[in-house]
Design an enzyme around this catalytic site. Structure first.
Site, PDB file in Angstrom:
ATOM      1  N   ASN A  10      -3.683 -36.131  28.997  1.00  0.00           N
ATOM      2  CA  ASN A  10      -4.045 -37.210  30.386  1.00  0.00           C
ATOM      3  C   ASN A  10      -2.769 -36.592  31.510  1.00  0.00           C
ATOM      4  O   ASN A  10      -1.724 -36.685  31.147  1.00  0.00           O
ATOM      5  CB  ASN A  10      -3.863 -38.706  30.181  1.00  0.00           C
ATOM      6  CG  ASN A  10      -4.051 -39.315  31.465  1.00  0.00           C
ATOM      7  OD1 ASN A  10      -3.485 -39.040  32.520  1.00  0.00           O
ATOM      8  ND2 ASN A  10      -4.884 -40.483  31.362  1.00  0.00           N
ATOM      9  N   HIS A  13      -0.071 -38.499  35.393  1.00  0.00           N
ATOM     10  CA  HIS A  13       1.478 -38.406  36.143  1.00  0.00           C
ATOM     11  C   HIS A  13       1.979 -37.397  36.927  1.00  0.00           C
ATOM     12  O   HIS A  13       3.028 -37.524  37.360  1.00  0.00           O
ATOM     13  CB  HIS A  13       2.084 -39.370  35.020  1.00  0.00           C
ATOM     14  CG  HIS A  13       1.543 -40.778  34.714  1.00  0.00           C
ATOM     15  ND1 HIS A  13       1.371 -41.613  36.018  1.00  0.00           N
ATOM     16  CD2 HIS A  13       0.792 -41.170  33.830  1.00  0.00           C
ATOM     17  CE1 HIS A  13       0.817 -42.704  35.403  1.00  0.00           C
ATOM     18  NE2 HIS A  13       0.330 -42.535  34.275  1.00  0.00           N
ATOM     19  N   HIS A  46      -7.887 -39.820  35.497  1.00  0.00           N
ATOM     20  CA  HIS A  46      -8.395 -41.285  35.959  1.00  0.00           C
ATOM     21  C   HIS A  46      -8.409 -41.250  37.527  1.00  0.00           C
ATOM     22  O   HIS A  46      -7.141 -41.075  37.977  1.00  0.00           O
ATOM     23  CB  HIS A  46      -7.282 -42.351  35.362  1.00  0.00           C
ATOM     24  CG  HIS A  46      -7.960 -43.698  35.792  1.00  0.00           C
ATOM     25  ND1 HIS A  46      -7.253 -44.810  35.173  1.00  0.00           N
ATOM     26  CD2 HIS A  46      -9.241 -44.067  36.477  1.00  0.00           C
ATOM     27  CE1 HIS A  46      -7.899 -45.880  35.828  1.00  0.00           C
ATOM     28  NE2 HIS A  46      -8.717 -45.543  36.145  1.00  0.00           N
ATOM     29  N   ARG A  48      -8.455 -43.398  40.261  1.00  0.00           N
ATOM     30  CA  ARG A  48      -8.297 -44.764  40.618  1.00  0.00           C
ATOM     31  C   ARG A  48      -9.009 -45.156  41.942  1.00  0.00           C
ATOM     32  O   ARG A  48      -8.903 -44.173  42.902  1.00  0.00           O
ATOM     33  CB  ARG A  48      -6.930 -45.267  40.435  1.00  0.00           C
ATOM     34  CG  ARG A  48      -6.393 -45.071  38.873  1.00  0.00           C
ATOM     35  CD  ARG A  48      -5.188 -45.750  38.933  1.00  0.00           C
ATOM     36  NE  ARG A  48      -5.242 -47.359  38.886  1.00  0.00           N
ATOM     37  CZ  ARG A  48      -5.284 -48.270  37.841  1.00  0.00           C
ATOM     38  NH1 ARG A  48      -4.991 -47.661  36.706  1.00  0.00           N
ATOM     39  NH2 ARG A  48      -5.379 -49.487  38.133  1.00  0.00           N
ATOM     40  N   ARG A  52      -3.947 -43.569  43.795  1.00  0.00           N
ATOM     41  CA  ARG A  52      -2.764 -43.671  43.546  1.00  0.00           C
ATOM     42  C   ARG A  52      -2.122 -42.315  42.984  1.00  0.00           C
ATOM     43  O   ARG A  52      -0.860 -41.764  43.115  1.00  0.00           O
ATOM     44  CB  ARG A  52      -2.177 -44.675  42.864  1.00  0.00           C
ATOM     45  CG  ARG A  52      -2.347 -44.849  41.452  1.00  0.00           C
ATOM     46  CD  ARG A  52      -1.595 -45.932  41.015  1.00  0.00           C
ATOM     47  NE  ARG A  52      -2.273 -47.433  41.259  1.00  0.00           N
ATOM     48  CZ  ARG A  52      -2.192 -48.289  40.388  1.00  0.00           C
ATOM     49  NH1 ARG A  52      -1.351 -48.373  39.236  1.00  0.00           N
ATOM     50  NH2 ARG A  52      -2.688 -49.378  40.735  1.00  0.00           N
ATOM     51  N   GLU A  73     -11.904 -40.492  33.613  1.00  0.00           N
ATOM     52  CA  GLU A  73     -11.839 -42.272  33.567  1.00  0.00           C
ATOM     53  C   GLU A  73     -12.241 -42.797  34.717  1.00  0.00           C
ATOM     54  O   GLU A  73     -11.644 -42.342  35.868  1.00  0.00           O
ATOM     55  CB  GLU A  73     -10.493 -42.512  33.083  1.00  0.00           C
ATOM     56  CG  GLU A  73      -9.998 -41.971  31.633  1.00  0.00           C
ATOM     57  CD  GLU A  73      -8.538 -42.610  31.342  1.00  0.00           C
ATOM     58  OE1 GLU A  73      -7.883 -43.171  32.450  1.00  0.00           O
ATOM     59  OE2 GLU A  73      -8.055 -42.127  30.464  1.00  0.00           O
ATOM     60  N   THR A 104      -3.483 -49.145  33.286  1.00  0.00           N
ATOM     61  CA  THR A 104      -4.616 -49.977  32.658  1.00  0.00           C
ATOM     62  C   THR A 104      -4.116 -50.823  31.508  1.00  0.00           C
ATOM     63  O   THR A 104      -4.104 -50.404  30.498  1.00  0.00           O
ATOM     64  CB  THR A 104      -5.721 -48.981  31.994  1.00  0.00           C
ATOM     65  OG1 THR A 104      -5.763 -47.896  32.922  1.00  0.00           O
ATOM     66  CG2 THR A 104      -7.177 -49.709  31.662  1.00  0.00           C
ATOM     67  N   GLU A 154     -13.119 -46.040  22.938  1.00  0.00           N
ATOM     68  CA  GLU A 154     -11.723 -45.771  22.647  1.00  0.00           C
ATOM     69  C   GLU A 154     -10.867 -46.824  22.728  1.00  0.00           C
ATOM     70  O   GLU A 154     -11.091 -47.963  23.364  1.00  0.00           O
ATOM     71  CB  GLU A 154     -11.245 -44.847  24.232  1.00  0.00           C
ATOM     72  CG  GLU A 154      -9.633 -44.628  24.281  1.00  0.00           C
ATOM     73  CD  GLU A 154      -9.296 -43.499  24.991  1.00  0.00           C
ATOM     74  OE1 GLU A 154     -10.119 -42.844  25.524  1.00  0.00           O
ATOM     75  OE2 GLU A 154      -8.122 -43.522  25.445  1.00  0.00           O
ATOM     76  N   HIS A 193      -3.311 -45.023  24.720  1.00  0.00           N
ATOM     77  CA  HIS A 193      -2.461 -45.848  25.830  1.00  0.00           C
ATOM     78  C   HIS A 193      -1.191 -46.200  25.101  1.00  0.00           C
ATOM     79  O   HIS A 193      -0.803 -46.579  24.097  1.00  0.00           O
ATOM     80  CB  HIS A 193      -3.092 -47.067  26.263  1.00  0.00           C
ATOM     81  CG  HIS A 193      -2.557 -47.407  27.618  1.00  0.00           C
ATOM     82  ND1 HIS A 193      -1.232 -48.031  27.527  1.00  0.00           N
ATOM     83  CD2 HIS A 193      -2.872 -47.125  28.677  1.00  0.00           C
ATOM     84  CE1 HIS A 193      -1.015 -48.402  28.843  1.00  0.00           C
ATOM     85  NE2 HIS A 193      -2.122 -47.787  29.710  1.00  0.00           N
TER      86      HIS A 193
HETATM   87  N1  PXP Z   1      -6.802 -43.675  27.426  1.00  0.00           N
HETATM   88  C1  PXP Z   1      -7.076 -44.367  28.626  1.00  0.00           C
HETATM   89  C2  PXP Z   1      -8.673 -44.950  28.612  1.00  0.00           C
HETATM   90  C3  PXP Z   1      -6.206 -44.528  29.636  1.00  0.00           C
HETATM   91  O1  PXP Z   1      -6.620 -45.231  30.577  1.00  0.00           O
HETATM   92  C4  PXP Z   1      -4.900 -43.944  29.528  1.00  0.00           C
HETATM   93  C5  PXP Z   1      -4.012 -44.409  30.631  1.00  0.00           C
HETATM   94  O2  PXP Z   1      -4.394 -43.993  31.961  1.00  0.00           O
HETATM   95  C6  PXP Z   1      -4.614 -43.270  28.304  1.00  0.00           C
HETATM   96  C7  PXP Z   1      -5.388 -43.011  27.542  1.00  0.00           C
HETATM   97  C8  PXP Z   1      -3.302 -42.703  28.270  1.00  0.00           C
HETATM   98  O3  PXP Z   1      -2.430 -43.636  28.202  1.00  0.00           O
HETATM   99  P1  PXP Z   1      -0.797 -43.095  28.477  1.00  0.00           P
HETATM  100  O4  PXP Z   1      -0.766 -42.493  29.748  1.00  0.00           O
HETATM  101  O5  PXP Z   1      -0.123 -44.362  28.217  1.00  0.00           O
HETATM  102  O6  PXP Z   1      -0.477 -42.186  27.306  1.00  0.00           O
END
Ligand code: PXP
Length: 251
Positions: A10, A13, A46, A48, A52, A73, A104, A154, A193
């Protein structure tokens, strides 16, 4: 058990850091290309509602410039549905979204949200996307996901990652039970997550899981050792957990 566990990286960030200055650096698409070179099996982003981190332009560029499957996402809103239908990424993962949250914070409630989710799941699936629902590891949520016709769930690993270490076995057990239930009802099972080098092993060892999606920790760790190194280390920890668990099962 499927021995290989896919890693979706992901990149949200990377965009968070870029947006802190409002410029173009660091570029999340460049991070996606680097993640692919380091062994990621997919890219997750994602979009959003408040934009952001990831932007509409990022999604367009990811669709155009990366070879890996994109897991988009999205909240179950008309706006996000239109965007998904326009781009048709490989996969769409429906997540809950509250403007005021930092990330999330919990899974979707597929039970109370059933009638709102049903047309979204159907329209995404009809357009050829692999639809997943991001849910808490609860059998009632898995049954609702199955009834909604989503082929994938998931499991939210946030609680497992965030509780104090002595409470972790109970949270791991919830994930194991939910993954077994997903397998029994014929749902493909992913998780994610909050996973880190310290927490990934026991989750990666759950035999029904076929994919983990990991972002924040990998991007944060990249500050110290580079993105390639953080992804490769995560990949190695996942592979090790998988080898250990398949060894135990065949012993
Ligand atoms: N899976 C989903 C559905 C998420 O919303 C996120 C966070 O955006 C992640 C995985 C990844 O989480 P993290 O960034 O905490 O590893």
């Amino acid at each position: 058990m499927n021995e290989y566990l896919r890693l979706g990286v992901n990149i949200d960030h990377v965009a968070t850091i870029r947006n802190a200055r409002g410029g173009i650096h660091p570029d999340p698409v460049r991070a996606a290309i680097a993640a692919a070179a380091a062994g990621a099996d997919g890219i997750t982003a994602h979009l959003r509602e408040d934009r952001r981190h990831i932007s509409d332009e990022d999604i367009a560029r990811l669709m155009r410039d990366i070879d890996l499957p994109l897991n988009f996402e999205m909240a179950a809103t008309d706006e996000m549905l239109d965007i998904a239908l326009r781009h048709k990424p490989h996969a769409a993962c429906i997540v809950p979204e509250k403007r005021e949250e930092r990330t999330t914070e919990g899974g979707l409630d597929a039970v109370t949200g059933f009638s709102r989710l049903e047309p979204v799941v159907r329209r995404l699936s009809d357009a050829g996307m692999r639809v997943s629902l991001f849910i808490e590891p609860e059998p009632v949520q898995l049954d609702a996901a199955k009834a909604l016709g989503a082929p994938v769930v998931e499991l939210h690993t946030g609680a497992y990652c965030e509780v104090p270490p002595d409470a972790r076995p109970a949270e791991l057990s919830r994930l194991q039970t939910a993954a077994a239930h997903a397998g029994a009802v014929g749902l493909e099972c992913h998780a994610g997550h909050g996973l880190t080098f310290d927490t990934v092993g026991p989750v990666a060892a759950i035999p029904q899981l076929v994919e983990l999606n990991i972002g924040h920790f990998l991007i944060g760790e990249a500050i110290f050792g580079g993105l390639e190194s953080s992804i490769k280390r995560m990949r190695a920890l996942m592979d090790q957990a998988r080898r250990d668990t398949s060894g135990e099962r065949s012993a």
